[in-house]
Scaffold this motif. Structure first.
Motif, PDB file in Angstrom:
ATOM      1  N   THR A   9     -17.598  67.207  15.290  1.00  0.00           N
ATOM      2  CA  THR A   9     -18.273  66.757  14.067  1.00  0.00           C
ATOM      3  C   THR A   9     -18.339  67.829  12.988  1.00  0.00           C
ATOM      4  O   THR A   9     -18.803  67.563  11.886  1.00  0.00           O
ATOM      5  N   LYS A  10     -17.881  69.036  13.324  1.00  0.00           N
ATOM      6  CA  LYS A  10     -17.897  70.156  12.375  1.00  0.00           C
ATOM      7  C   LYS A  10     -19.301  70.395  11.826  1.00  0.00           C
ATOM      8  O   LYS A  10     -19.491  70.696  10.646  1.00  0.00           O
ATOM      9  N   SER A  11     -20.296  70.222  12.687  1.00  0.00           N
ATOM     10  CA  SER A  11     -21.699  70.417  12.328  1.00  0.00           C
ATOM     11  C   SER A  11     -22.350  71.307  13.377  1.00  0.00           C
ATOM     12  O   SER A  11     -21.935  71.313  14.532  1.00  0.00           O
ATOM     13  N   ALA A  12     -23.383  72.045  12.972  1.00  0.00           N
ATOM     14  CA  ALA A  12     -24.056  72.952  13.894  1.00  0.00           C
ATOM     15  C   ALA A  12     -25.511  72.542  14.073  1.00  0.00           C
ATOM     16  O   ALA A  12     -26.188  72.193  13.101  1.00  0.00           O
ATOM     17  N   PRO A  13     -26.023  72.590  15.303  1.00  0.00           N
ATOM     18  CA  PRO A  13     -27.420  72.237  15.546  1.00  0.00           C
ATOM     19  C   PRO A  13     -28.342  73.438  15.383  1.00  0.00           C
ATOM     20  O   PRO A  13     -27.900  74.584  15.314  1.00  0.00           O
TER      21      PRO A  13
END
Length: 267
Positions: free
Chosen positions: A126-130
């Motif tokens: 998703t190319k997202s960081a938590p």
């Protein structure tokens, strides 16, 4: 075929890989985007969808996030539906019994209690960081802010997921949507929304679901494909999804969505 709106799921449908849309799909969407609305409809969070919108050249169009719980148009909120905190807490209590971790989502915020192979896959795809933060601390923060969750993702083993799913159905199944994404993942969304209801929010007064063509592959796409004017399943879709679709196109890895658009829309 002439429709006013095209709606497509992402993972397993429009995306030819786990994270990117192909050059073929980009070309086909760009070919039709000035003649109809093109709306991405996903369980993803907004920032995991914007880069795909940008590649397709449709940043001016709305996006439907979290299976319909959060609808945005050029950064402005059109609709927001949350899972209330009493349900989030109940789900967390049950998850602890089965040693299952919770991923909690609110707007563009994503929280997980720790790193894992599953989390790393989600980051990559998703190319997202938590934000890495303990679940109880996140829930306390949500309560202080008087918010809830747009989506909950339960991440466990196959055995744990097999065990908790029927318990969730019994305890909260009438209050939330439960989706078995795969053997180790369960996604939870507010009961009052769906991809179809979100599409309805975006329809102009003079339009109806019959003016929509939609593409999907998974259980959370069933209602959408059943009720729109033309529902198209990719070949890799769940058998139940292909059974209700008007058409079945090639698999996502073979650019099934782009193939169907090329053969049938504005030819």
């Amino acid at each position: 075929m002439n429709y006013k709106m095209l709606c497509s799921d992402l993972d397993g449908t429009l995306l030819a890989t786990k994270s990117d849309v192909s050059a073929t799909a980009i070309a086909e969407i760009r070919r039709i985007k000035d003649r109809m609305k093109v709306v991405l409809v996903s369980a993803r969070m907004p920032k995991a969808m914007y880069y795909i919108q940008r590649d397709l050249g449709i940043l001016n169009e709305p996006i439907i996030c979290y299976n319909g719980a959060y609808i945005l148009h050029e950064g402005k909120t059109l609709s927001s539906t949350l899972i209330p905190m009493h349900l989030v807490n109940s789900i967390n209590d049950l998850a602890k019994t089965f040693e299952i971790a919770l991923g909690l989502y609110y707007k563009d915020e994503w929280y997980v209690p720790g790193d894992s192979e599953r989390v790393q896959k989600e980051i990559k795809y998703t190319k997202s960081a938590p934000v890495f933060q303990g679940t109880r601390a996140v829930l306390n923060d949500f309560e202080k802010r008087d918010i809830g969750a747009h989506k909950i993702m339960l991440m466990g083993t196959k055995e744990g997921t097999d065990g908790i799913f029927p318990e969730l159905q019994k305890t909260v199944g009438t209050a939330v949507h439960l989706y078995r994404s795969n053997d180790t993942l369960i996604e939870i969304a507010p009961k009052s929304i769906s991809k179809l209801s979100a599409i309805g929010t975006l329809l102009a007064e003079e339009d109806s679901f019959s003016d929509v063509i939609a593409f999907g592959d998974n259980y959370n796409d069933l209602e959408m494909l059943q009720k729109v004017g033309c529902g198209v399943a990719v070949e890799n879709a769940r058998p139940e999804v292909k059974a209700v679709a008007d058409h079945v196109t090639l698999a996502n890895t073979e650019d099934g969505v782009a193939h169907f658009i090329k053969k049938n829309l504005f030819i």
